[in-house]
Scaffold this active site. Structure first.
Site, PDB file in Angstrom:
ATOM      1  N   SER A   1       0.820  -1.209   0.000  1.00 51.43           N
ATOM      2  CA  SER A   1       0.000   0.000   0.000  1.00 51.43           C
ATOM      3  C   SER A   1       0.856   1.262   0.000  1.00 51.43           C
ATOM      4  CB  SER A   1      -0.959  -0.002   1.187  1.00 51.43           C
ATOM      5  OG  SER A   1      -0.255  -0.213   2.372  1.00 51.43           O
TER       6      SER A   1
ATOM      7  N   HIS B   1      -2.780  -2.423  -5.833  1.00 53.54           N
ATOM      8  CA  HIS B   1      -3.143  -2.038  -4.471  1.00 53.54           C
ATOM      9  C   HIS B   1      -4.647  -2.133  -4.283  1.00 53.54           C
ATOM     10  CE1 HIS B   1      -3.548   1.295  -1.259  1.00 53.54           C
ATOM     11  NE2 HIS B   1      -3.514   0.105  -0.707  1.00 53.54           N
TER      12      HIS B   1
ATOM     13  N   GLU C   1      -5.719   0.492  -7.148  1.00 54.39           N
ATOM     14  CA  GLU C   1      -4.680   1.340  -7.735  1.00 54.39           C
ATOM     15  C   GLU C   1      -3.719   0.422  -8.487  1.00 54.39           C
ATOM     16  OE1 GLU C   1      -3.974   5.284  -4.998  1.00 54.39           O
ATOM     17  OE2 GLU C   1      -3.278   3.400  -4.175  1.00 54.39           O
TER      18      GLU C   1
ATOM     19  N   ASN D   1      -3.227   6.727  -0.397  1.00 53.72           N
ATOM     20  CA  ASN D   1      -2.621   6.748   0.932  1.00 53.72           C
ATOM     21  C   ASN D   1      -1.711   7.952   1.125  1.00 53.72           C
ATOM     22  OD1 ASN D   1      -3.970   4.630   1.987  1.00 53.72           O
ATOM     23  ND2 ASN D   1      -2.373   3.111   1.662  1.00 53.72           N
TER      24      ASN D   1
END
Ligand code: 3HC
Length: 681
Positions: free
Chosen positions: A398, A419, A431, A469
């Site tokens: 991540s 991800h 992602e 993130n």
């Protein structure tokens, strides 16, 4: 010509052919009006079939026309003329009859549906309500309660259910047009929904339930209001009220935001690698049977793929198998998976093993092991020697450097980041993280797999946290500063919820596990810039073994029926304020969300400037689908353009007087503000 009319043996067939989705654009409406007029004059006809060429029945009004002034004939007038015909009119529906498309079918006297077809009124998802009679004809056809459900949720109803509800009069197993002809041969009477009565019923509790779910979105409640106000009303009056509310919502802020995100979700597929050929993936391998690995396995199995999942030893592999089957059993209970498919998966579709060597047949392997670069690099070295030469190797990291993982293999061109978001079999976002050496085919394979899994895939470059993130990390920091400066975690969370997010940033961390946040902070600490303000509160909470929900306490205390602010944590916060000489001050919800949004926008601008995201819309798609950002607000980058980049910069510069390091404005923001530009341009 997007509309053609043929006549054969007394039956007129109107065919709409307006690729890609037969949207009811101006040319289609005009073509329909002309065809209907020609049919009305032809006394030799005994029936009409309304059908579509291509992959679908009309999927709705043309959304691209919404921002512009309406051009006649309107869809409502076309439908009225169709309904007024004096011979039976049958809609032959394949694909998806949505919005104005379904309303067109409701203007027909009967509906025959292909067995794989769907109908629905998704207008509320675009911030509007049905505007071509949907709120009036559907209740007259199937009653109020199921109409409330369909119209306020926008959900698509499959042919079988449509038949049970009385929407479809027949379902075609093989040849749709032949079935429609056969239906007319039964000499059905002309049946106009506008001639029926609508009955007021089924409104109890609807308002409360819908407003809870809508979380600030106006259209579902407005749709309910129209249904309630017009129930039992004369058809023409009901239509007039529907038109008023439709016109009012059509150019509302929420409708504009929802249209924007609709198109942004389609733009994301336009990637530089779009023309490359994906490697076919029939059997993905997965390494790791934890929360992510089992969720990804369930997502692949739900999409009909077979899966090999590897764990370190037999007992862990058995445990992972139980977890995956548990997730799938829950999917059966929710009606998302047939029992027979579950049985097939349990009998062989899912293989769990403790031998990495079993991955030698997989077309693509997704590693979902512990989030540590060394651990992942060791796995990739092993995997590289086991996987077949053409196999693609993916990591579900991540935030780690996917390039540094690719570089330990002999095939960096075939390594990519995928991800997933937790729970991976439910969350739509994926992602696709592209390291510098990835081949176009590798990227195309990531996107093709995402499509197969029904995911919304966004292309991201490599950096700490990729798109989502990284932005989360920025606004989480800002939330921590607000907390140390005087806002209680519960106040900040309430501001998030008030804005329309399903939960606040602290509640979310308590749910995910503060130990994960802590590990991440420790991993990143060597690279932290000394100028960055650092709030220690979460570290201090974790040092006491308080990791959030799973340990019964974190920012909140979970001992009682519902969570309450945790006294010990509040004491830690107070002590940290004292230690740092901070005098607590109050923040309003608006002030809190203003700072949170500015943090998101500034980081989003950096991400764009560095080429990590291809477009501002890609960032908004990530925030809406992975982080609970309210869809009806469009996303942080959309909001930035609405407020104006210059004004955003001005607000950031004011905040920079307090914390010049955090609020240093992105270079792109400065360039755009100087040029009077917009992110969208
Ligand atoms: N108007 C204009 N363009 C549309 C459109 C519409 N209603 N629906 C889809 N498109 C475009 C997409 O933007 C995309 O364009 P692009 O290729 O340039 O990116 C192209 O058609 C293909 O769309 P998808 O990629 O979404 O194709 P899929 O096959 O995955 O899905 C679909 C097809 C299920 C029809 C999906 O496109 C969809 O859900 N469309 C919207 C349906 C909708 O909301 N209808 C209601 C409209 S509002 C209305 O009808 C008001 C009425 O009450 C008066």
């Amino acid at each position: 010509m997007p509309v053609s009319l043929t006549r054969d043996d007394g039956i007129a067939v109107i065919t709409i052919d307006n690729p890609p989705v037969n949207a009811a654009s101006h040319a289609v409406r005009q073509g329909l009006a002309d065809a209907i007029a020609a049919i009305a004059e032809d006394k030799t006809l005994r029936g009409v079939i309304l059908a579509c060429a291509g992959k679908t029945f009309v999927a709705g009004a043309d959304i691209r026309e919404f921002g512009k002034p309406p051009v006649p004939p309107s869809l409502r007038d076309v439908i009225a003329a169709l309904e007024a015909l004096t011979i039976p009119v049958v809609a032959a529906i394949h694909g998806t009859a949505l919005g104005g498309g379904f309303e067109l079918a409701l203007g027909c006297h009967y509906r025959v549906m292909d067995r794989n077809a769907f109908v629905g009124l998704p207008e509320v998802t675009l911030g509007i309500i049905p505007g071509a009679g949907g709120t009036q004809r559907l209740p007259r056809l199937i009653g109020m309660a199921p109409s409330i459900d369909m119209i306020t949720s926008g959900r698509r109803v499959p042919a079988k259910e449509a038949l049970e509800l009385g929407i479809a009069d027949n379902v075609a197993e093989h040849d749709l047009l032949a079935e429609a002809r056969a239906f007319i041969a039964t000499k059905p009477a002309v049946r106009r929904l506008c001639d029926l009565l609508s009955i007021a019923a089924g409104f109890t509790d609807a308002h409360k339930q819908i407003s809870q779910k809508a979380r600030g979105q106006a259209s579902p409640l407005r749709a309910l209001d129209v249904l309630e106000e017009t129930a039992g009303m004369d058809f023409a009056q009901g239509m007039a009220r529907e038109a008023e509310v439709f016109a009012e919502l059509r150019n509302s802020d929420q409708a504009r935001a929802l249209r924007y995100i609709f198109f942004a979700e389609r733009e994301i597929a336009k990637i530089p690698e779009a023309e490359a050929r994906p490697v076919p993936v029939a059997q993905p391998g997965i390494i790791g049977g934890g929360l992510m690995g089992t969720g990804i396995a369930a997502a692949a199995l739900l999409a009909g793929l077979s899966v090999i999942l590897v764990e370190r030893d037999r007992p862990s592999a058995d445990l992972a198998r139980d977890r995956v089957l548990g997730l799938l059993r829950a999917s059966v209970e929710r009606g998302k998976l047939a029992q027979s498919d579950f049985d097939r998966i349990a009998a062989g579709g899912l293989r769990t093993t403790a031998a990495m060597a079993d991955l030698s047949t997989a077309d693509l392997v997704i590693e979902a092991a512990f989030e540590d670069l060394g651990v992942k690099q060791a796995i990739f070295r092993d995997l590289d020697s086991i996987a077949k030469p053409e196999a693609i190797l993916a990591t579900n990291t991540s935030y780690l450097d996917v390039g540094a993982i690719a570089d330990v293999t002999s095939r960096p061109k075939q390594v990519i980041g995928l991800h997933f978001f937790s729970p991976a079999h439910i969350m739509k976002l994926l992602e696709v993280v592209v390291p510098p050496n990835a081949a176009p085919e590798t990227v195309a394979t990531g996107f093709a797999l995402a499509r197969k899994l029904g995911k919304i895939a966004v292309r991201a470059g490599v950096c700490d946290g990729f798109i989502g993130n990284r932005i989360l990390s920025a606004y989480r920091k800002q939330a921590e500063y607000l907390m140390e400066d005087g806002a209680a975690p519960a106040e900040i969370d309430a501001a998030f919820r008030g804005f329309g997010l399903p939960m606040g940033v602290f509640e979310m961390q308590d749910m995910a596990g503060l130990d994960i946040v802590w590990a991440n902070r420790k991993a990143l600490s060597p690279r932290r810039d000394p100028r960055e303000r650092y709030v220690r509160i979460v570290d201090l909470i974790c040092e006491r073994g308080r990791f959030g929900r799973k340990t019964g306490s974190g920012y909140y205390n979970y001992a009682g029926k519902s969570p309450v602010p945790d006294e010990e944590t509040l004491a830690i916060i107070a002590e940290e304020r004292r230690r740092n000489g901070v005098t607590a001050r109050g923040f309003t919800s608006d002030e809190i969300m203003d700072r949170i949004l500015l943090a998101m926008i500034n980081e989003g601008a950096r991400i764009l400037d560095e080429g990590i995201a291809l477009r501002p819309g890609d960032i908004d798609v990530v925030m809406v689908n992975g982080y609970g950002f309210p869809r009806w607000r469009g996303g942080p980058m959309f909001i930035a353009d609405e407020i104006g980049v210059k004004e955003i910069l001005r607000r950031i510069e004011i905040l920079a007087r307090e914390d010049a390091w955090f609020w240093r404005p992105s270079a792109l923001l400065i360039r755009l503000a100087e040029a009077g530009g917009k992110f969208a341009k």
